[in-house]
Design a protein around this motif. Structure first.
Motif, short mmCIF file in Angstrom:
data_model
loop_
_atom_site.label_atom_id
_atom_site.label_comp_id
_atom_site.label_asym_id
_atom_site.label_seq_id
_atom_site.Cartn_x
_atom_site.Cartn_y
_atom_site.Cartn_z
N THR A 1 39.17 6.21 -44.01
CA THR A 1 38.82 5.27 -42.94
C THR A 1 40.01 4.91 -42.06
OG1 THR A 1 39.19 3.36 -44.39
CG2 THR A 1 36.96 4.29 -44.34
N LYS A 2 41.10 5.61 -42.19
CA LYS A 2 42.29 5.32 -41.38
C LYS A 2 41.99 5.57 -39.91
CE LYS A 2 47.21 6.39 -40.99
NZ LYS A 2 48.35 7.19 -41.54
N ARG A 3 42.35 4.62 -39.06
CA ARG A 3 42.02 4.74 -37.63
C ARG A 3 43.08 5.54 -36.88
NH1 ARG A 3 38.03 1.61 -35.43
NH2 ARG A 3 36.92 0.28 -36.91
N GLY A 4 44.31 5.48 -37.31
CA GLY A 4 45.36 6.23 -36.66
C GLY A 4 45.44 7.66 -37.18
N PRO A 5 46.38 8.45 -36.64
CA PRO A 5 46.52 9.84 -37.10
C PRO A 5 46.99 9.90 -38.55
CG PRO A 5 48.33 9.23 -35.63
CD PRO A 5 47.34 8.12 -35.56
N LEU A 6 46.55 10.91 -39.27
CA LEU A 6 46.96 11.09 -40.66
C LEU A 6 48.33 11.75 -40.72
CD1 LEU A 6 43.66 12.51 -42.24
CD2 LEU A 6 44.44 10.14 -42.18
N THR A 7 49.11 11.38 -41.72
CA THR A 7 50.36 12.08 -41.97
C THR A 7 50.04 13.46 -42.54
OG1 THR A 7 50.56 11.29 -44.25
CG2 THR A 7 51.46 9.87 -42.52
N ASP A 8 51.06 14.32 -42.61
CA ASP A 8 50.85 15.66 -43.17
C ASP A 8 50.34 15.58 -44.60
OD1 ASP A 8 53.69 17.26 -41.50
OD2 ASP A 8 51.68 16.75 -40.80
N ALA A 9 50.91 14.66 -45.39
CA ALA A 9 50.49 14.52 -46.79
C ALA A 9 49.05 14.00 -46.87
CB ALA A 9 51.43 13.58 -47.53
N GLU A 10 48.71 13.05 -46.01
CA GLU A 10 47.34 12.51 -45.99
C GLU A 10 46.35 13.59 -45.57
OE1 GLU A 10 47.99 9.28 -43.34
OE2 GLU A 10 48.21 7.79 -44.94
N TRP A 11 46.76 14.43 -44.62
CA TRP A 11 45.87 15.50 -44.16
C TRP A 11 45.60 16.49 -45.28
CZ3 TRP A 11 42.01 16.70 -41.54
CH2 TRP A 11 41.72 18.00 -41.13
N GLU A 12 46.62 16.78 -46.09
CA GLU A 12 46.43 17.67 -47.23
C GLU A 12 45.42 17.07 -48.21
OE1 GLU A 12 47.51 20.80 -47.72
OE2 GLU A 12 48.18 20.61 -45.64
N ILE A 13 45.51 15.76 -48.43
CA ILE A 13 44.55 15.09 -49.31
C ILE A 13 43.15 15.15 -48.70
CG2 ILE A 13 43.88 12.86 -50.31
CD1 ILE A 13 46.88 12.19 -50.46
N SER B 1 28.60 12.62 -31.50
CA SER B 1 28.56 11.32 -32.17
C SER B 1 29.78 10.46 -31.82
CB SER B 1 28.50 11.51 -33.70
OG SER B 1 27.38 12.28 -34.05
N GLU B 2 29.54 9.16 -31.74
CA GLU B 2 30.64 8.22 -31.51
C GLU B 2 31.35 7.91 -32.82
OE1 GLU B 2 29.43 4.69 -29.55
OE2 GLU B 2 31.44 3.80 -29.50
N ARG B 3 32.67 7.86 -32.79
CA ARG B 3 33.50 7.53 -33.93
C ARG B 3 34.53 6.49 -33.50
NH1 ARG B 3 29.85 9.48 -36.04
NH2 ARG B 3 29.70 11.38 -37.31
N PRO B 4 35.17 5.80 -34.44
CA PRO B 4 36.16 4.79 -34.06
C PRO B 4 37.27 5.33 -33.16
CG PRO B 4 35.63 4.59 -36.39
CD PRO B 4 34.95 5.83 -35.90
N HIS B 5 37.60 6.63 -33.32
CA HIS B 5 38.70 7.20 -32.56
C HIS B 5 38.23 8.02 -31.35
CE1 HIS B 5 37.38 10.23 -35.46
NE2 HIS B 5 37.79 11.13 -34.60
N LYS B 6 36.91 8.10 -31.08
CA LYS B 6 36.43 8.92 -29.97
C LYS B 6 35.07 8.44 -29.48
CE LYS B 6 34.21 12.78 -30.78
NZ LYS B 6 32.80 12.34 -30.81
N LYS B 7 34.77 8.76 -28.23
CA LYS B 7 33.47 8.46 -27.66
C LYS B 7 32.54 9.66 -27.85
CE LYS B 7 35.12 5.22 -24.13
NZ LYS B 7 35.17 4.91 -22.68
#
Length: 355
Positions: free
Chosen positions: A224-236, A302-308
């Motif tokens: 549910t993170k609204r900002g960009p994911l770190t490289d480690a978070e993206w791997e997860i 679809s609308e998402r928190p980070h996009k229209k």
């Protein structure tokens, strides 16, 4: 849970070498209505699990001797304990340590100092997801025992269970139940346009909503993170593909078999630039190739928190012409042509099952 038989309450094994932390965790779990067993080191934790299997383990990461990562790996290597949910409790804040905990087999991690409200919520959610997994396994056993009957009642019950589990996974994500319904009809529409047989079309209708079921294993802080994911978070985050295949794999049901291959491969791309394995061309299962374009269409609409939300026309242009990030070469050419022929139906499906 006051007034319940103590043996009917879920049990939590608290493992920490710090006496004050053990007392804090024990007190909070008892307040939440759980039975609590404590262990002050890794060896005693393994002995407790061997003596009586807990419903969940709250495990300190950093302990002298055998640390929490080693305990997790041992529990996961044993058939008896491999399915016990583990929440890692740690002072470590670096992404590498969190990734190590998840790779070892922990479902969640909580940082010290402990936030009691967060602890209670994480424990409840992990136990709930375990119950959903047990429900799916039990439904699969029932289906296998009665596979010769193939009665309408059994199949309908099984399909309803799939729908319920997919909605449960949706609670952890921004996607909605309507997204799940739309995906069923999109994938069936493409399958029909490709000339697939009736059995395939029916199976993909019910299997495709399970594509993201592995997200139940992704921590809320990442999902549910609204900002960009770190490289480690993206791997997860990318690990949800494999986790979903693991959850659905092993059954004889055609829905689970196709659901597992879709979960594992729906982010693979025709040109080999996808994940998790970088599969290329028709090595990717056709069900996953169909799912890929359907999932992307719905995400664009679809609308998402980070996009229209985008219009139908804009979404179709991105998928068929490309925008740099998404390119036609990502899709099976035959599937892309089937999508073009079915684009009008995609618009109708989206408009009739709106969020």
């Amino acid at each position: 849970m006051e007034g319940h038989d103590s043996n009917s309450r879920p049990s939590v094994l608290v493992v920490d070498d710090d006496e004050s932390m053990r007392a804090l965790l024990k007190r909070q779990m008892e307040l939440d209505g759980y039975r609590v067993v404590i262990a002050e080191n890794g060896a005693k934790a393994l002995a407790e699990c061997e003596a009586k299997l807990p419903d969940l383990v709250l495990l300190d990461a950093l302990m002298p001797g055998m640390d929490g990562f080693q305990v997790t790996e041992i529990l996961r290597s044993s058939e008896r304990t491999q399915s016990v949910p583990i929440i890692m409790v740690t002072v470590l804040e670096d992404q590498g340590s969190k990734l190590r905990a998840l790779n070892a087999g922990a479902q969640e991690f909580i940082s010290k100092p402990i936030n009691r409200a967060e602890l209670s919520l994480r424990v409840r959610n992990v136990l709930m997801l375990r119950d959903y997994g047990n429900l799916l396994a039990e439904q699969n056993r029932i289906l296998e025992r009665r596979v010769e009957e193939r009665s309408r009642q059994v199949l309908e019950s099984y399909r309803e269970t799939i729908t319920t589990l997919c909605r449960a996974a949706g609670y952890k994500d921004q996607e909605t139940g309507n997204h799940i319904q739309r995906i069923s009809f999109y994938t069936e529409e493409i399958a029909l346009a490709l000339g697939m047989n009736r059995e395939f079309c029916e199976t993909i209708h019910y299997a495709s909503p399970m594509h993201d079921i592995g997200k139940i294993a992704i921590p809320d802080s990442i999902l549910t993170k609204r900002g960009p994911l770190t490289d480690a978070e993206w791997e997860i985050m990318k690990s949800h593909a494999g986790r979903g295949a693991e959850l659905l794999g092993g059954g004889d049901s055609p829905y689970l078999r196709m659901g597992a291959e879709i979960a594992l491969c729906h982010h693979e791309r025709w040109d080999g630039s996808g994940y998790p394995a970088g599969l290329k061309g028709d090595v990717i299962p056709i069900s996953a190739r169909i799912m890929n374009i359907c999932d992307q269409y719905d995400a664009l609409r679809s609308e998402r928190p980070h996009k229209k939300a985008m219009s139908h026309e804009a979404a179709v242009e991105i998928l068929t012409v490309g925008d740099g990030r998404t390119m036609p070469g990502h899709f099976d050419p035959d599937v892309l042509e089937a999508f073009k022929r079915s684009a009008g139906r995609f618009r109708e499906i989206f408009e009739s099952i709106k969020d």
